[in-house]
Design a protein around this motif. Structure first.
Motif, PDB file in Angstrom:
ATOM      1  N   ARG A  92       1.985  -1.402  -8.122  1.00 12.04           N
ATOM      2  CA  ARG A  92       1.728  -0.352  -7.143  1.00 12.04           C
ATOM      3  C   ARG A  92       1.793   1.029  -7.805  1.00 12.04           C
ATOM      4  NH1 ARG A  92       5.557   1.801  -2.856  1.00 12.04           N
ATOM      5  NH2 ARG A  92       7.062   0.620  -4.066  1.00 12.04           N
ATOM      6  N   PHE A  93       0.852   1.901  -7.415  1.00  8.07           N
ATOM      7  CA  PHE A  93       0.806   3.291  -7.879  1.00  8.07           C
ATOM      8  C   PHE A  93       0.698   4.190  -6.646  1.00  8.07           C
ATOM      9  CE2 PHE A  93      -0.696   0.797 -11.370  1.00  8.07           C
ATOM     10  CZ  PHE A  93      -0.358   1.479 -12.524  1.00  8.07           C
ATOM     11  N   SER A  94       1.376   5.327  -6.658  1.00  7.70           N
ATOM     12  CA  SER A  94       1.305   6.261  -5.534  1.00  7.70           C
ATOM     13  C   SER A  94       1.473   7.694  -6.044  1.00  7.70           C
ATOM     14  CB  SER A  94       2.403   5.925  -4.524  1.00  7.70           C
ATOM     15  OG  SER A  94       2.350   6.806  -3.425  1.00  7.70           O
ATOM     16  N   PHE A  95       0.623   8.584  -5.505  1.00  7.89           N
ATOM     17  CA  PHE A  95       0.618   9.985  -5.928  1.00  7.89           C
ATOM     18  C   PHE A  95       0.485  10.905  -4.711  1.00  7.89           C
ATOM     19  CE2 PHE A  95      -1.403   7.237  -8.974  1.00  7.89           C
ATOM     20  CZ  PHE A  95      -0.694   7.497 -10.138  1.00  7.89           C
ATOM     21  N   THR A  96       1.024  12.096  -4.812  1.00  9.67           N
ATOM     22  CA  THR A  96       0.907  13.095  -3.763  1.00  9.67           C
ATOM     23  C   THR A  96       0.918  14.494  -4.384  1.00  9.67           C
ATOM     24  OG1 THR A  96       1.765  13.749  -1.596  1.00  9.67           O
ATOM     25  CG2 THR A  96       3.403  13.239  -3.296  1.00  9.67           C
ATOM     26  N   ASN A  97       0.885  15.512  -3.550  1.00  5.43           N
ATOM     27  CA  ASN A  97       0.963  16.917  -3.980  1.00  5.43           C
ATOM     28  C   ASN A  97      -0.191  17.344  -4.879  1.00  5.43           C
ATOM     29  OD1 ASN A  97       3.318  17.273  -2.544  1.00  5.43           O
ATOM     30  ND2 ASN A  97       4.626  16.829  -4.288  1.00  5.43           N
ATOM     31  N   PHE A  98      -1.400  17.079  -4.444  1.00  6.39           N
ATOM     32  CA  PHE A  98      -2.586  17.578  -5.128  1.00  6.39           C
ATOM     33  C   PHE A  98      -3.447  18.268  -4.077  1.00  6.39           C
ATOM     34  CE2 PHE A  98      -2.806  13.030  -4.315  1.00  6.39           C
ATOM     35  CZ  PHE A  98      -3.885  12.932  -3.440  1.00  6.39           C
ATOM     36  N   VAL A  99      -4.092  19.331  -4.464  1.00  2.61           N
ATOM     37  CA  VAL A  99      -4.872  20.131  -3.508  1.00  2.61           C
ATOM     38  C   VAL A  99      -6.213  20.474  -4.132  1.00  2.61           C
ATOM     39  CG1 VAL A  99      -4.919  22.285  -2.196  1.00  2.61           C
ATOM     40  CG2 VAL A  99      -2.748  21.111  -2.549  1.00  2.61           C
ATOM     41  N   GLY A 100      -7.245  20.506  -3.308  1.00  2.00           N
ATOM     42  CA  GLY A 100      -8.558  20.955  -3.768  1.00  2.00           C
ATOM     43  C   GLY A 100      -9.228  20.041  -4.764  1.00  2.00           C
ATOM     44  N   VAL A 101      -8.990  18.754  -4.654  1.00  2.00           N
ATOM     45  CA  VAL A 101      -9.550  17.815  -5.630  1.00  2.00           C
ATOM     46  C   VAL A 101     -10.455  16.775  -4.969  1.00  2.00           C
ATOM     47  CG1 VAL A 101      -7.665  18.163  -7.274  1.00  2.00           C
ATOM     48  CG2 VAL A 101      -7.492  16.336  -5.581  1.00  2.00           C
ATOM     49  N   LYS A 102     -11.061  17.111  -3.860  1.00  2.00           N
ATOM     50  CA  LYS A 102     -11.924  16.158  -3.158  1.00  2.00           C
ATOM     51  C   LYS A 102     -13.020  15.579  -4.050  1.00  2.00           C
ATOM     52  CE  LYS A 102     -11.173  17.457   1.592  1.00  2.00           C
ATOM     53  NZ  LYS A 102     -11.725  17.907   2.856  1.00  2.00           N
ATOM     54  N   PRO A 103     -13.695  16.391  -4.897  1.00  2.00           N
ATOM     55  CA  PRO A 103     -14.710  15.791  -5.784  1.00  2.00           C
ATOM     56  C   PRO A 103     -14.112  14.736  -6.732  1.00  2.00           C
ATOM     57  CG  PRO A 103     -15.020  18.160  -5.670  1.00  2.00           C
ATOM     58  CD  PRO A 103     -13.705  17.856  -5.001  1.00  2.00           C
ATOM     59  N   ALA A 104     -12.920  14.992  -7.258  1.00  2.00           N
ATOM     60  CA  ALA A 104     -12.274  14.031  -8.156  1.00  2.00           C
ATOM     61  C   ALA A 104     -11.885  12.770  -7.398  1.00  2.00           C
ATOM     62  CB  ALA A 104     -11.046  14.659  -8.812  1.00  2.00           C
ATOM     63  N   LEU A 105     -11.388  12.913  -6.192  1.00  4.40           N
ATOM     64  CA  LEU A 105     -11.035  11.748  -5.383  1.00  4.40           C
ATOM     65  C   LEU A 105     -12.270  10.925  -5.039  1.00  4.40           C
ATOM     66  CD1 LEU A 105      -8.424  13.375  -2.988  1.00  4.40           C
ATOM     67  CD2 LEU A 105      -7.959  11.841  -4.916  1.00  4.40           C
ATOM     68  N   LYS A 106     -13.388  11.601  -4.832  1.00 12.20           N
ATOM     69  CA  LYS A 106     -14.644  10.907  -4.546  1.00 12.20           C
ATOM     70  C   LYS A 106     -15.075  10.068  -5.759  1.00 12.20           C
ATOM     71  CE  LYS A 106     -19.228  11.656  -2.595  1.00 12.20           C
ATOM     72  NZ  LYS A 106     -19.127  10.610  -1.595  1.00 12.20           N
ATOM     73  N   VAL A 107     -14.905  10.608  -6.961  1.00 12.29           N
ATOM     74  CA  VAL A 107     -15.231   9.854  -8.182  1.00 12.29           C
ATOM     75  C   VAL A 107     -14.338   8.617  -8.280  1.00 12.29           C
ATOM     76  CG1 VAL A 107     -15.175   9.911 -10.716  1.00 12.29           C
ATOM     77  CG2 VAL A 107     -16.138  11.841  -9.446  1.00 12.29           C
ATOM     78  N   ILE A 108     -13.051   8.774  -8.016  1.00  9.93           N
ATOM     79  CA  ILE A 108     -12.131   7.638  -8.056  1.00  9.93           C
ATOM     80  C   ILE A 108     -12.567   6.577  -7.049  1.00  9.93           C
ATOM     81  CG2 ILE A 108      -9.762   6.912  -7.501  1.00  9.93           C
ATOM     82  CD1 ILE A 108      -8.851   9.616  -8.751  1.00  9.93           C
ATOM     83  N   GLU A 109     -12.901   7.013  -5.845  1.00  9.46           N
ATOM     84  CA  GLU A 109     -13.339   6.080  -4.811  1.00  9.46           C
ATOM     85  C   GLU A 109     -14.638   5.364  -5.204  1.00  9.46           C
ATOM     86  OE1 GLU A 109     -13.442   6.141  -0.017  1.00  9.46           O
ATOM     87  OE2 GLU A 109     -14.337   7.877  -1.012  1.00  9.46           O
ATOM     88  N   GLU A 110     -15.611   6.109  -5.736  1.00 12.18           N
ATOM     89  CA  GLU A 110     -16.885   5.512  -6.161  1.00 12.18           C
ATOM     90  C   GLU A 110     -16.694   4.504  -7.277  1.00 12.18           C
ATOM     91  OE1 GLU A 110     -19.208   8.938  -7.153  1.00 12.18           O
ATOM     92  OE2 GLU A 110     -19.702   9.377  -5.053  1.00 12.18           O
ATOM     93  N   GLU A 111     -15.875   4.854  -8.283  1.00 13.54           N
ATOM     94  CA  GLU A 111     -15.643   3.953  -9.407  1.00 13.54           C
ATOM     95  C   GLU A 111     -14.906   2.691  -8.965  1.00 13.54           C
ATOM     96  OE1 GLU A 111     -16.751   3.963 -12.547  1.00 13.54           O
ATOM     97  OE2 GLU A 111     -17.855   5.825 -12.200  1.00 13.54           O
ATOM     98  N   SER A 112     -14.038   2.820  -7.951  1.00  8.90           N
ATOM     99  CA  SER A 112     -13.286   1.645  -7.491  1.00  8.90           C
ATOM    100  C   SER A 112     -14.191   0.636  -6.786  1.00  8.90           C
ATOM    101  CB  SER A 112     -12.161   2.068  -6.547  1.00  8.90           C
ATOM    102  OG  SER A 112     -12.667   2.469  -5.289  1.00  8.90           O
ATOM    103  N   LYS A 113     -15.351   1.074  -6.325  1.00  8.73           N
ATOM    104  CA  LYS A 113     -16.277   0.184  -5.620  1.00  8.73           C
ATOM    105  C   LYS A 113     -17.193  -0.581  -6.580  1.00  8.73           C
ATOM    106  CE  LYS A 113     -16.230   2.902  -1.426  1.00  8.73           C
ATOM    107  NZ  LYS A 113     -16.990   3.780  -0.526  1.00  8.73           N
ATOM    108  N   LYS A 114     -17.143  -0.287  -7.850  1.00  3.25           N
ATOM    109  CA  LYS A 114     -17.979  -0.967  -8.844  1.00  3.25           C
ATOM    110  C   LYS A 114     -17.295  -2.276  -9.253  1.00  3.25           C
ATOM    111  CE  LYS A 114     -20.043   3.216 -10.727  1.00  3.25           C
ATOM    112  NZ  LYS A 114     -20.183   4.057 -11.921  1.00  3.25           N
ATOM    113  N   ARG A 115     -17.741  -3.344  -8.650  1.00  2.00           N
ATOM    114  CA  ARG A 115     -17.132  -4.650  -8.935  1.00  2.00           C
ATOM    115  C   ARG A 115     -18.165  -5.599  -9.467  1.00  2.00           C
ATOM    116  NH1 ARG A 115     -11.578  -5.409  -6.912  1.00  2.00           N
ATOM    117  NH2 ARG A 115     -11.134  -3.457  -5.953  1.00  2.00           N
TER     118      ARG A 115
END
Length: 115
Positions: A92-115
């Motif tokens: 398990r991994f968990s992170f918080t306290n980040f702001v203004g990183v929606k584009p980076a989160l979108k990249v993480i989400e997109e890459e996680s869908k590549k199966r």
């Protein structure tokens, strides 16, 4: 793109997308006492998690996570809190306290869908 993200690209921590940011690690596997400030950097399909100091200087590489192999990815962001959680190889991994990183989160989400 922020100067920090430009620096991550220039120093090879992130690919050209600049999906890198600092966050507070609230849970890392096998890391008792290592929770705290980290840098999350996407390079290809990998999310590299680095130790980072209070001035955002990158330190030791702690983990490399293949985003296409994460499970239970949860990204929550609202005015009061931000959370990024996932499981990787039953850890398990968990992170918080980040702001203004929606584009980076979108990249993480997109890459996680590549199966």
């Amino acid at each position: 793109m922020s100067k920090f993200q430009e620096k991550l690209i220039a120093n090879g921590y992130c690919d050209i997308r600049g999906a890198g940011f600092c966050a507070t690690a609230t849970y890392l596997p096998f890391a008792i006492g290592r929770e705290g400030l980290v840098a999350l950097c996407v390079k290809g399909n990998n999310l590299d998690i680095y130790d980072v100091d209070i001035k955002s200087n990158i330190g030791e590489l702690l983990y490399t996570v293949e985003l296409s192999n994460v499970d239970n990815l949860k990204i929550k962001s609202n005015f009061f809190s931000q959370v990024l959680k996932f499981e990787y190889k039953h850890m398990r991994f968990s992170f918080t306290n980040f702001v203004g990183v929606k584009p980076a989160l979108k990249v993480i989400e997109e890459e996680s869908k590549k199966r």
